[in-house]
Write a protein that holds these residues in place. Structure first.
Motif: not given
Length: 630
Positions: A183-205
């Motif tokens: 639970r604590q890790r999830e809270q910390a993860r939610a408070a630190n959304k800073f990378t481009l990986q957030e929300g991007i799903e890529y399946n190309g080359s």
């Protein structure tokens, strides 16, 4: 070999057990806690000698757990003060001949252990109280929430809590602990959304990187994302992430910041503010389309900002040289704990348990700049991981490497690194450390700059030096003139402060002579409450002593106001302290003027922040004393 039945009976352990008994003041040499402490001092000392320091993850956390388990056993024996570090000397005497590296490192080992003990001591007693309260409730299982609170708030490793519970026949709810941790890790993860990986799903080359060889390269747009969602095109003013099939842009990795620059298309210009990895081999160019239109499938010319890249490259290469220099100056225990390299500066975190001295900082600078002046050609090679290890390349503990790695030779430094670097050490230009600080227990941070940034930093220092020389009216070129002028100013200031203090004392003394006549008598006791002008704490004390000598049986409160702050002092003659306490009297007055204080029965001091209430507070002293002597 020694004809005994247990490791703990051999001469080595017997010596350590006796030493543990000495530092914990334990008479029962058969107590199992002594065996634990004796065993753990060996493990901890050799781990630290090998370069491990207490930390919150990996092998550092293993060491921390062992140390804290030993400290708890000392606590169990009644030793509440740091003791564990004292055993390093005993261990060195027992095992130093076989392990000379322990003897060489014993001072550092003891310092690391002492620092860790002092940190844990701050929370151990409170944590033990929480645990004792929980274990005293006639329970069979300690709930996971309490175990997690002990871990998170008081620094109790779970196995330490389990050890204590086991002694009482109580088990730990591990599943509940894991849930609280998740639970604590999830809270910390939610408070630190800073990378481009957030929300991007890529399946190309994948993206092919050409940035080692060039700062310009043609590429094709493979994908575009707005607010994490794929789109077919973007128009002027849109913020987006653009994925290319080929790029010279370096994506943030290994502590090096991502490149910035431009993507030039036939119909638009995209300003890249940062480049990060969406996946291991997929680069996302983040920025804003300043004009025109860009669509998936468009051809673009990717241009890296050359000035930002060369500055970043200088800083990164200097970091490798600095890492090696730090190990040479401070010792082989220095290990990289983190870094951030961009076009402004390099920030390097490393394992070391005390602040660097000015001499050490100067030595690191000297070694790096010597490498720069030699102007050695730098070399990058792709090698098998095993071959790289045999070559002596520096590797970061815990880092995951592939079968093939990139080995960088920069001056006398050899490390594994995928970053961008200078062609020759001389390209760095100049290296200057601008700060050194602590960021965590056993971890220090150095910030430095290179090239034109370092030159600008030196020029700023020179400007300050010129301004200081002008204000002090000393010749700029005369060595030591500024420090000598400052020393003379300090001496003059000290002499003036002494003279001012003497004058204040004389002034207060003259006021004191007049004040004695203002004392009022209440049932045989002389009571005086007065404010002194232009006094300080020293003169208040001296005036109080003079008045007590003169008034004999008395209760006195004196005050002064300086810079809007009130200083209060109360004195009660020795023959009255069984009836009137100076501490109670001073608190009575201080509370009325927004302060508090305390002291001995015959003398107490306090402060206040409400000068407007002082006259009324002093007037109330007579009534307070009268009530006390009824």
């Amino acid at each position: 070999m020694q004809q005994v039945h247990s490791n703990y009976e051999i001469d080595l352990f017997q010596s350590l057990i006796q030493a543990a008994a000495r530092v914990t003041r334990t008479k029962d040499l058969a107590d199992n806690s002594l065996k634990v402490i004796a065993d753990h001092i060996r493990a901890c000392s050799f781990l630290i000698t090998d370069g491990v320091i207490p930390g919150s993850e990996g092998r550092g956390y293993v060491l921390r757990r062992i140390i804290r388990r030993a400290i708890r056993h000392g606590y169990r024996l009644g030793q509440k003060q740091p003791f564990f570090y004292q055993l390093v000397e005993d261990l060195s005497q027992v095992m130093g001949q076989a392990y000379p590296e322990l003897v060489a490192a014993k001072a550092r080992v003891a310092a690391v252990l002492q620092q860790e003990e002092e940190r844990f001591a701050e929370t151990l007693e409170h944590g033990m109280q929480v645990l004792e309260n929980a274990l005293s409730r006639n329970i069979k299982v300690l709930d996971g929430e309490t175990a997690f609170r002990l871990y998170d708030t008081f620094g109790f490793p779970l196995d330490l809590t389990a050890d204590i519970g086991r002694e009482r026949g109580i088990t730990i709810d591990h599943a509940g602990f894991d849930q609280a941790m998740a639970r604590q890790r999830e809270q910390a993860r939610a408070a630190n959304k800073f990378t481009l990986q957030e929300g991007i799903e890529y399946n190309g080359s994948q993206t092919t990187f050409y940035g080692y060889e060039a700062l310009q390269h043609e590429g094709q747009v493979l994908a575009i994302y707005k607010q994490g969602s794929p789109v077919d095109f973007i128009e002027a003013g849109d913020e987006a992430v653009v994925v290319l099939d080929k790029t010279p842009f370096y994506a943030e990795s290994g502590g090096q910041a991502g490149d910035c620059g431009k993507l030039l298309a036939g119909n638009g210009t995209f300003n890249v503010t940062n480049t990060q990895k969406i996946q291991a081999s997929v680069f996302g160019h983040k920025g804003v389309l300043s004009s025109g239109r860009i669509a998936v499938g468009d051809k673009v010319l990717a241009e890296v900002d050359p000035l930002a890249r060369i500055r970043t490259t200088r800083n990164h290469s200097a970091t490798h040289l600095m890492h090696k220099a730090l190990r040479e100056v401070l010792g082989d225990h220095v290990q990289q704990k983190g870094s951030l390299v961009d076009h402004e500066r390099t920030r390097f975190d490393f394992s070391h348990n005390e602040p660097m001295t000015e001499h050490q900082i100067r030595m690191v600078e000297k070694k790096v700049n010597e490498e720069i002046l030699i102007n050695t050609e730098c070399q990058a090679r792709i090698m098998a991981i095993g071959e790289a290890q045999k070559s002596g390349a520096m590797m970061l503990f815990g880092e995951k490497y592939g079968d093939e790695v990139r080995v960088l030779d920069i001056g006398s430094s050899r490390e594994l690194c995928g970053g961008t670097h200078v062609k020759r050490t001389g390209d760095i230009g100049l290296f200057k450390i601008v700060s050194e600080s602590g960021v965590a227990a056993g971890v220090r941070r150095v910030e430095a700059c290179t090239g034109d940034r370092a030159l600008h930093y030196v020029e700023t220092l020179e400007d300050d030096r010129r301004a200081s020389a002008a204000m002090l009216k000393v010749p700029l070129r005369q060595g030591g003139a500024i420090p000598m002028a400052v020393l003379h100013l300090q001496q003059d200031k000290k002499a003036l402060e002494k003279e001012l203090s003497t004058l204040k004392t004389k002034l207060a003394s003259s006021q004191g002579s007049d004040l004695a006549a203002q004392a009022q008598e209440i049932k045989g006791i002389k009571v005086l409450a007065a404010n002194l002008e232009n006094a300080d704490a020293k003169s208040l004390r001296e005036t109080l002593d003079q008045l007590k000598d003169k008034l004999k049986t008395c209760a006195i409160v004196l005050s002064t106001i300086e810079d809007g702050k009130i200083a209060l002092i109360a004195g009660v003659s020795a023959d009255l302290t069984n009836r009137i306490k100076a501490g109670e009297l001073i608190n009575f007055v201080a509370q009325q003027v927004g302060g508090k204080g305390g002291g001995r029965p015959d003398m107490a001091q306090a402060g206040g922040t409400r000068p407007d209430r002082l006259p009324a507070a002093l007037e109330s002293v007579m009534g307070w004393v009268e009530e006390k002597i009824v």
